[in-house]
Scaffold this active site. Structure first.
Site, PDB file in Angstrom:
ATOM      1  N   GLY A 214       2.574  -1.641   9.921  1.00  0.00           N
ATOM      2  CA  GLY A 214       3.778  -2.263  10.496  1.00  0.00           C
ATOM      3  C   GLY A 214       3.927  -3.702  10.015  1.00  0.00           C
ATOM      4  O   GLY A 214       4.961  -4.068   9.424  1.00  0.00           O
TER       5      GLY A 214
ATOM      6  N   HIS B 223      -1.130  11.626   2.993  1.00  0.00           N
ATOM      7  CA  HIS B 223      -0.965  11.088   4.341  1.00  0.00           C
ATOM      8  C   HIS B 223       0.251  11.765   4.986  1.00  0.00           C
ATOM      9  O   HIS B 223       1.136  12.269   4.280  1.00  0.00           O
ATOM     10  CB  HIS B 223      -0.647   9.590   4.303  1.00  0.00           C
ATOM     11  CG  HIS B 223      -1.619   8.725   3.578  1.00  0.00           C
ATOM     12  ND1 HIS B 223      -2.903   8.502   4.000  1.00  0.00           N
ATOM     13  CD2 HIS B 223      -1.482   7.970   2.456  1.00  0.00           C
ATOM     14  CE1 HIS B 223      -3.513   7.643   3.193  1.00  0.00           C
ATOM     15  NE2 HIS B 223      -2.671   7.317   2.233  1.00  0.00           N
TER      16      HIS B 223
ATOM     17  N   SER C 194       0.823  -1.211   0.000  1.00  0.00           N
ATOM     18  CA  SER C 194       0.000   0.000   0.000  1.00  0.00           C
ATOM     19  C   SER C 194       0.858   1.263   0.000  1.00  0.00           C
ATOM     20  O   SER C 194       2.071   1.210   0.203  1.00  0.00           O
ATOM     21  CB  SER C 194      -0.906   0.008   1.235  1.00  0.00           C
ATOM     22  OG  SER C 194      -0.176   0.425   2.372  1.00  0.00           O
ATOM     23  N   CYS C 195       0.200   2.383  -0.216  1.00  0.00           N
ATOM     24  CA  CYS C 195       0.930   3.655  -0.327  1.00  0.00           C
ATOM     25  C   CYS C 195       1.731   3.960   0.936  1.00  0.00           C
ATOM     26  O   CYS C 195       2.912   4.304   0.867  1.00  0.00           O
ATOM     27  CB  CYS C 195      -0.037   4.790  -0.623  1.00  0.00           C
ATOM     28  SG  CYS C 195      -1.474   4.808   0.451  1.00  0.00           S
TER      29      CYS C 195
ATOM     30  N   ARG D  55      -5.051  10.384   5.063  1.00  0.00           N
ATOM     31  CA  ARG D  55      -6.090  11.156   4.374  1.00  0.00           C
ATOM     32  C   ARG D  55      -7.386  10.342   4.395  1.00  0.00           C
ATOM     33  O   ARG D  55      -7.349   9.109   4.282  1.00  0.00           O
ATOM     34  CB  ARG D  55      -5.650  11.514   2.944  1.00  0.00           C
ATOM     35  CG  ARG D  55      -5.483  10.314   1.996  1.00  0.00           C
ATOM     36  CD  ARG D  55      -6.812   9.976   1.356  1.00  0.00           C
ATOM     37  NE  ARG D  55      -6.781   8.873   0.428  1.00  0.00           N
ATOM     38  CZ  ARG D  55      -7.161   7.633   0.721  1.00  0.00           C
ATOM     39  NH1 ARG D  55      -7.519   7.303   1.947  1.00  0.00           N
ATOM     40  NH2 ARG D  55      -7.182   6.705  -0.212  1.00  0.00           N
TER      41      ARG D  55
HETATM   42  N1  LIG Z   1      -6.221   5.338  -3.819  1.00  0.00           N
HETATM   43  C1  LIG Z   1      -5.176   5.155  -3.036  1.00  0.00           C
HETATM   44  O1  LIG Z   1      -4.812   6.032  -2.269  1.00  0.00           O
HETATM   45  C2  LIG Z   1      -4.391   3.898  -3.082  1.00  0.00           C
HETATM   46  C3  LIG Z   1      -4.971   2.688  -3.389  1.00  0.00           C
HETATM   47  N2  LIG Z   1      -4.224   1.551  -3.354  1.00  0.00           N
HETATM   48  C4  LIG Z   1      -4.828   0.267  -3.646  1.00  0.00           C
HETATM   49  O2  LIG Z   1      -5.035   0.185  -5.057  1.00  0.00           O
HETATM   50  C5  LIG Z   1      -6.215  -0.587  -5.338  1.00  0.00           C
HETATM   51  C6  LIG Z   1      -7.156   0.253  -6.171  1.00  0.00           C
HETATM   52  O3  LIG Z   1      -7.516   1.407  -5.442  1.00  0.00           O
HETATM   53  P1  LIG Z   1      -8.068   2.723  -6.145  1.00  0.00           P
HETATM   54  O4  LIG Z   1      -7.386   2.953  -7.440  1.00  0.00           O
HETATM   55  O5  LIG Z   1      -8.022   3.775  -5.115  1.00  0.00           O
HETATM   56  O6  LIG Z   1      -9.565   2.314  -6.392  1.00  0.00           O
HETATM   57  P2  LIG Z   1     -10.633   3.087  -7.291  1.00  0.00           P
HETATM   58  O7  LIG Z   1     -11.951   2.822  -6.668  1.00  0.00           O
HETATM   59  O8  LIG Z   1     -10.223   4.491  -7.538  1.00  0.00           O
HETATM   60  O9  LIG Z   1     -10.541   2.332  -8.680  1.00  0.00           O
HETATM   61  C7  LIG Z   1     -10.934   1.009  -8.860  1.00  0.00           C
HETATM   62  C8  LIG Z   1     -11.428   0.820 -10.274  1.00  0.00           C
HETATM   63  O10 LIG Z   1     -11.771  -0.534 -10.464  1.00  0.00           O
HETATM   64  C9  LIG Z   1     -13.061  -0.618 -11.088  1.00  0.00           C
HETATM   65  N3  LIG Z   1     -13.677  -1.894 -10.728  1.00  0.00           N
HETATM   66  C10 LIG Z   1     -14.457  -2.184  -9.673  1.00  0.00           C
HETATM   67  N4  LIG Z   1     -14.805  -3.495  -9.688  1.00  0.00           N
HETATM   68  C11 LIG Z   1     -14.225  -4.028 -10.781  1.00  0.00           C
HETATM   69  C12 LIG Z   1     -14.204  -5.334 -11.337  1.00  0.00           C
HETATM   70  N5  LIG Z   1     -14.841  -6.341 -10.755  1.00  0.00           N
HETATM   71  N6  LIG Z   1     -13.506  -5.529 -12.480  1.00  0.00           N
HETATM   72  C13 LIG Z   1     -12.836  -4.523 -13.070  1.00  0.00           C
HETATM   73  N7  LIG Z   1     -12.821  -3.263 -12.581  1.00  0.00           N
HETATM   74  C14 LIG Z   1     -13.501  -3.024 -11.452  1.00  0.00           C
HETATM   75  C15 LIG Z   1     -13.801   0.597 -10.585  1.00  0.00           C
HETATM   76  O11 LIG Z   1     -14.847   0.939 -11.456  1.00  0.00           O
HETATM   77  C16 LIG Z   1     -12.675   1.645 -10.591  1.00  0.00           C
HETATM   78  O12 LIG Z   1     -12.516   2.217 -11.869  1.00  0.00           O
HETATM   79  C17 LIG Z   1      -6.756  -1.021  -3.973  1.00  0.00           C
HETATM   80  O13 LIG Z   1      -6.207  -2.282  -3.647  1.00  0.00           O
HETATM   81  C18 LIG Z   1      -6.200   0.040  -3.021  1.00  0.00           C
HETATM   82  O14 LIG Z   1      -6.091  -0.404  -1.704  1.00  0.00           O
HETATM   83  C19 LIG Z   1      -2.872   1.569  -3.109  1.00  0.00           C
HETATM   84  C20 LIG Z   1      -2.242   2.747  -2.844  1.00  0.00           C
HETATM   85  C21 LIG Z   1      -2.964   3.991  -2.749  1.00  0.00           C
HETATM   86  O1  LIG Z   2      -3.010   2.290   0.426  1.00  0.00           O
HETATM   87  C1  LIG Z   2      -3.576   3.213   0.977  1.00  0.00           C
HETATM   88  O2  LIG Z   2      -3.528   3.459   2.312  1.00  0.00           O
HETATM   89  P1  LIG Z   2      -2.950   2.510   3.441  1.00  0.00           P
HETATM   90  O3  LIG Z   2      -1.459   2.400   3.187  1.00  0.00           O
HETATM   91  O4  LIG Z   2      -3.214   3.251   4.704  1.00  0.00           O
HETATM   92  O5  LIG Z   2      -3.654   1.191   3.338  1.00  0.00           O
HETATM   93  C2  LIG Z   2      -4.489   4.080   0.200  1.00  0.00           C
HETATM   94  O6  LIG Z   2      -4.449   5.403   0.652  1.00  0.00           O
HETATM   95  C3  LIG Z   2      -5.889   3.498   0.211  1.00  0.00           C
HETATM   96  O7  LIG Z   2      -6.393   3.630   1.497  1.00  0.00           O
HETATM   97  P2  LIG Z   2      -7.971   3.484   1.796  1.00  0.00           P
HETATM   98  O8  LIG Z   2      -8.189   2.028   2.104  1.00  0.00           O
HETATM   99  O9  LIG Z   2      -8.173   4.370   2.994  1.00  0.00           O
HETATM  100  O10 LIG Z   2      -8.727   3.965   0.565  1.00  0.00           O
END
Ligand SMILES: NC(=O)C1=CN([C@@H]2O[C@H](COP(=O)(O)OP(=O)(O)OC[C@H]3O[C@@H](n4cnc5c(N)ncnc54)[C@H](O)[C@@H]3O)[C@@H](O)[C@H]2O)C=CC1
Ligand SMILES: O=C(OP(=O)(O)O)[C@H](O)COP(=O)(O)O
Length: 335
Positions: A196, A221, A140-141, A169
């Protein structure tokens, strides 16, 4: 050069950025991205020239909306060498069968459990261990941000213990559905937070504990990091070690908040204001009674993006040396 064929399943916050970052490299290319609904993000993906794939049952909706879809997600997966799964946390695991049956490699994000992929990745800490693997999870981030500072400090001085408090955040800037908007929420209340233990999936010998809370902000964050080090050293010694890290940026010059970091990212014309580096306040690096303290801010929307590119390069065996891959990724992104 034959480029590795990469699909992005889930074109959301992370997926759209990974797609652009892959397109910027000369050894890999995007063969398709998936959208579930024909909304504005699908329209933009189409304008950017990406082939869009959708769940088979939704293809009609795309046609109706005038956004051409190239086929079903299953078809996209079959055309690829490797899928970067960027679906929401917990959804990605449902796709493992699909990837396995198609015989393609897959990367999941930090919202999934370590056990799903069996290998948790951070480019500086364990690139070489991912060479040729079929399944990898990019942590994760917040975990990525922690690995990027703990690993080099551990190498230089040894780390006996890490304590970190994370102000997370609440949601991403585009999210209108969740909060809090007027509260500080210990999250999770039961300690430690996942961060952790997640660092230990990448660097197993690190003794670390973490606590986290959600605060009403969308930008970044913020971590308060405290480490007991093995060797005696000064704040200046630590500054030197972090200063060598290409994915750690020192902030100062009047930058006193996450808001100003985002303004700075806009001013240096980063795509989508992305700040791929950890932002460490250089003035905060302090040694007190033999322990290290500092603040760092993490841009959650973009920090894992270069790591995904490096993970692809390792799994596809396009480059055997992690440091070289990091340099190549950074150069192509403009980092
Ligand atoms: N947004 C953040 O701050 C961060 C997110 N992550 C991780 O990255 C992953 C994605 O997170 P986000 O990009 O924030 O999510 P998001 O909700 O912005 O994007 C997810 C996308 O997947 C699509 N989707 C949903 N169900 C689906 C399915 N069954 N098949 C294909 N597409 C589908 C949604 O329509 C959306 O476009 C998660 O595991 C999250 O924990 C990691 C680091 C940072
Ligand atoms: O990877 C993230 O955070 P995390 O390192 O706290 O799990 C992203 O900010 C997604 O967090 P969210 O699960 O609060 O959307």
């Amino acid at each position: 050069m034959v480029k590795a064929k990469i699909a992005v399943n889930g074109y959301g916050t992370i997926g759209k950025r990974v797609a652009d970052a892959v397109q910027a490299q000369d050894d890999m290319e995007i063969i398709g991205v998936s959208k579930t609904k024909p909304n504005y993000e699908a329209a933009v993906a189409h304008q950017l020239g990406f082939d869009i794939y959708a769940p088979a049952a939704n293809l009609g909706a795309f046609e109706k909306a005038g956004i051409p879809a190239a086929g079903s997600i299953e078809e996209m997966v079959k055309k690829s060498d490797l899928v970067v799964d960027c679906t929401p946390g917990g959804i990605g695991e449902e796709n493992k069968d699909l990837y396995q049956k198609a015989g393609v490699k897959a990367i999941w994000q930090g919202g999934e459990e370590h056990e799903l992929a069996g290998y948790s990745f951070n480019a500086i800490a364990n690139y070489e261990g991912a060479l040729g693997l079929d399944f990898v999870r990019v942590v994760s981030c917040n975990t990525t941000g922690l690995c990027r500072v703990i690993y080099p400090i551990d190498k230089a001085f040894g780390v006996n213990k890490v304590r970190v408090t994370l102000a997370r955040r609440a949601v991403d800037p585009n999210d209108i559905k969740k909060g809090p908007i007027n509260a500080i929420v210990p999250d999770p209340i039961k300690l430690p937070s996942h961060h952790g233990p997640d660092v230990k999936t990448v660097i197993p010998h690190i003794n670390i504990t973490s606590a986290a809370m959600k605060i009403p902000t969308t930008l970044m964050h913020l971590h308060t990091v405290n480490m007991e080090l093995g060797d005696k050293c000064t704040a200046e010694d630590v500054r030197k070690v972090l200063g060598y890290q290409s994915r750690v940026r020192f902030v100062g010059q009047g930058i006193a908040s996450t808001a100003e970091i985002m303004e700075f990212a806009r001013d240096i014309k980063r795509p989508r204001n992305d700040m791929w580096e950890n932002c460490v306040w250089s003035d905060s690096i302090t040694m007190h009674e033999g322990e290290l303290y500092f603040f760092q801010a993490i841009h959650q929307e973009s920090i894992v993006v270069p790591e995904n590119v490096d993970a692809i390069r390792a799994m596809m065996e396009l480059e055997s040396n992690g440091a070289k891959s990091i340099m190549k990724t950074n150069k192509a992104l403009g980092l």
